[in-house]
Each structure stands twice: as structure tokens, then as C-alpha cells.
Scaffold this motif. Structure first.
Motif, mmCIF file in Angstrom:
data_model
loop_
_atom_site.group_PDB
_atom_site.id
_atom_site.type_symbol
_atom_site.label_atom_id
_atom_site.label_comp_id
_atom_site.label_asym_id
_atom_site.label_seq_id
_atom_site.Cartn_x
_atom_site.Cartn_y
_atom_site.Cartn_z
ATOM 1 N N GLY A 32 0.822 -1.219 0.000
ATOM 2 C CA GLY A 32 0.000 0.000 0.000
ATOM 3 C C GLY A 32 0.852 1.262 0.000
ATOM 4 O O GLY A 32 0.494 2.266 -0.620
ATOM 5 N N SER A 104 -7.013 5.079 -4.582
ATOM 6 C CA SER A 104 -7.756 4.011 -5.277
ATOM 7 C C SER A 104 -7.810 4.272 -6.780
ATOM 8 O O SER A 104 -7.811 3.313 -7.567
ATOM 9 N N ARG A 113 -0.160 -1.192 -11.300
ATOM 10 C CA ARG A 113 -0.169 -2.499 -10.616
ATOM 11 C C ARG A 113 1.035 -3.329 -11.081
ATOM 12 O O ARG A 113 1.699 -3.969 -10.278
ATOM 13 N N ASP A 133 -3.839 -7.799 -2.518
ATOM 14 C CA ASP A 133 -3.802 -8.939 -3.445
ATOM 15 C C ASP A 133 -2.487 -9.704 -3.354
ATOM 16 O O ASP A 133 -2.060 -10.325 -4.312
ATOM 17 N N ARG A 177 -13.687 3.837 -0.095
ATOM 18 C CA ARG A 177 -12.427 3.206 -0.532
ATOM 19 C C ARG A 177 -12.613 1.689 -0.666
ATOM 20 O O ARG A 177 -12.086 1.073 -1.591
ATOM 21 N N GLN A 184 -9.581 -5.423 -6.643
ATOM 22 C CA GLN A 184 -8.290 -6.076 -6.365
ATOM 23 C C GLN A 184 -8.218 -6.628 -4.939
ATOM 24 O O GLN A 184 -7.152 -6.999 -4.490
HETATM 25 O O1 C5P Z 1 -2.898 -0.537 2.702
HETATM 26 P P1 C5P Z 1 -3.253 0.888 2.423
HETATM 27 O O2 C5P Z 1 -4.625 1.236 2.912
HETATM 28 O O3 C5P Z 1 -2.216 1.852 2.846
HETATM 29 O O4 C5P Z 1 -3.310 0.960 0.839
HETATM 30 C C1 C5P Z 1 -3.578 2.162 0.178
HETATM 31 C C2 C5P Z 1 -4.289 1.873 -1.128
HETATM 32 O O5 C5P Z 1 -3.422 1.205 -2.029
HETATM 33 C C3 C5P Z 1 -5.535 1.004 -1.044
HETATM 34 O O6 C5P Z 1 -6.694 1.765 -0.723
HETATM 35 C C4 C5P Z 1 -5.626 0.437 -2.464
HETATM 36 O O7 C5P Z 1 -6.227 1.360 -3.339
HETATM 37 C C5 C5P Z 1 -4.164 0.330 -2.863
HETATM 38 N N1 C5P Z 1 -3.625 -1.028 -2.727
HETATM 39 C C6 C5P Z 1 -3.896 -1.941 -3.717
HETATM 40 N N2 C5P Z 1 -3.312 -3.175 -3.683
HETATM 41 C C7 C5P Z 1 -2.496 -3.512 -2.682
HETATM 42 C C8 C5P Z 1 -2.227 -2.593 -1.632
HETATM 43 C C9 C5P Z 1 -2.828 -1.355 -1.674
HETATM 44 O O8 C5P Z 1 -4.651 -1.653 -4.638
HETATM 45 N N3 C5P Z 1 -1.910 -4.698 -2.682
#
Ligand code: C5P
Length: 214
Positions: A32, A104, A113, A133, A177, A184
Motif C-alpha cells: 500500500g 484508489s 499495478r 492482493d 475506498r 483487487q
Molecule cells: O494498505 P493501504 O490502505 O495503505 O493501501 C492504500 C491503497 O493502495 C488502497 O486503498 C488500495 O487502493 C491500494 N492497494 C492496492 N493493492 C495492494 C495494496 C494497496 O490496490 N496490494
């Protein structure tokens, strides 16, 4: 060994991941934080995220830094991950309401990604990877997978302790969110599900540890 911990926003993933990684004496990777850093980079460069060319432009920005020897990189410290670009620590800019609201939109871009996944897959195990994911897509071969969840209210109550906003608006932002990240965020089929609203942090860490080899 690779362990994955996925889950919804503010489910306690980072704190649990950090505690488990410490107990296992391995680094943890916050995916993230990389999405947040790329979002920050996009906003700093005035990039609009909802256009058809946004993914390509953002990927060009990130690879351009790479080519100039100033790459955006995750520093997976056990006590808390950081993101640096060249000599600059960006971490303090990444957990703000502004990034929460925009991340997002960046995270749905396939080019971003691919970039995040390549960064993570280039690292040498053992580690614990945390995100949405990690178990389903990025490290399907992981030995143990976990999926953390809690009700929106419990998560909002946690978040207001970090962000000085009112409970109702934090809860509404989290639900939004969740919807935007849904694509994903499907848990890996072989993940152990844990409700983080049902215990203290040490109890949740102990619950995860009980599923790991001694
Ligand atoms: O984990 P965190 O809330 O800090 O992640 C921020 C954003 O990153 C999530 O809201 C999501 O949109 C994206 N994310 C993702 N895939 C991941 C980790 C985070 O799409 N593996």
C-alpha cells in the motif's frame, strides 16, 4: 518463506504485519505504501488520474526516475516501511486524507499495478507481504496467507486516532475506498480469515502466529 497478510483499509494490517514480521525476524513489505507513493508522485506532477493515458504517463514518470538513477524504492524496515525517491524520504507525505482520497484511482491503473508487483517480486524471500492482493495475485505461492477484516465502524474508530477528523466522515471515506478497491481485494481462496475487531493487537498477532510453523 513468504507470508501474506491482506485486508481492507484500516483493518490493522500494518500493525499486525509489523508485529508478526518482528516475531518471525523477517522484513515486511507494505505494498500500500508503494501505491501511496506513486499517487503522491502523480499529484506532485499534476497528473490527472482518471484519463485514458494516466497509467502510461505515470509509468513513464516512474521509469524515467529509474533511468536517471533516482528510483522510487520501498525500504522494508521492520519497525515501519519507508519510501524514498533518490535521497528524499517521502514517507511522511503518504498517510494523509488527500492521498487516502486519490490512491484508489491510481491503484486501478494496470500499468501501476504491474510496476508495484515487479518491485515486490524482485525482492528475495523470506518476507511478509502486506496489502490487498498479495496472497491472491502477487505471491500465490506463499506458504501462509491471512485476510484481516473488521466492521467499518471499528476501522473508523481506529483511524480517527491517527487522523484528526470526525468519525462519520472517516467511516464514509473508508466505505467509499472499500468499494473502489473491491476489484483487487478479493481474498485468496486459501487465506485464513481473522476478525481484527475481536481482540487486542497482541491477541491478533498471537492468532496469526498460531497458524505459522514454530
Ligand atoms: O494498505 P493501504 O490502505 O495503505 O493501501 C492504500 C491503497 O493502495 C488502497 O486503498 C488500495 O487502493 C491500494 N492497494 C492496492 N493493492 C495492494 C495494496 C494497496 O490496490 N496490494
Amino acid at each position: 518463506m513468504i507470508v501474506t497478510i491482506d485486508g481492507v483499509a484500516a483493518s490493522g494490517k500494518s500493525s499486525v504485519a509489523s508485529g508478526v514480521a518482528r516475531a518471525l525476524n523477517i522484513p515486511y513489505l507494505s505494498s500500500g505504501l508503494l501505491y501511496r507513493a506513486a499517487t503522491w508522485a502523480a499529484l506532485e506532477h499534476g497528473l490527472t488520474l482518471d484519463t485514458p493515458q494516466a497509467g502510461r504517463t505515470l509509468a513513464q514518470l516512474l521509469t524515467g526516475w529509474e533511468e536517471r538513477g533516482q528510483p522510487l524504492r520501498l525500504r522494508p524496515l521492520t519497525e515501519g516501511n519507508q519510501v524514498w525517491q533518490a535521497e528524499r524520504d517521502l514517507t511522511e507525505h503518504l498517510h494523509t486524507a488527500r492521498i487516502d482520497a486519490q490512491v484508489s484511482a491510481a491503484a486501478v491503473l494496470p500499468e501501476l499495478r504491474d510496476w508495484v508487483n515487479a518491485q515486490l517480486q524482485g525482492l528475495t524471500p523470506p518476507f511478509l507481504a502486506e496489502g490487498r492482493d498479495m496472497g491472491s495475485t502477487v505471491f500465490p505461492q506463499a506458504e501462509r496467507k491471512f485476510y484481516l477484516y473488521a466492521t467499518p465502524r471499528v476501522r473508523a474508530e481506529r483511524r480517527v486516532l491517527e487522523r484528526h477528523q470526525d468519525l462519520e466522515s472517516v467511516e464514509a471515506a473508508l466505505k467509499l475506498r472499500d468499494e473502489r478497491d473491491a476489484r483487487q481485494s478479493a481474498p485468496a481462496l486459501d487465506a485464513v480469515h481473522i476478525d481484527t475487531g475481536s481482540g487486542t493487537l497482541p491477541e491478533i498477532i498471537a492468532q496469526v502466529m498460531s497458524h505459522l510453523p514454530a
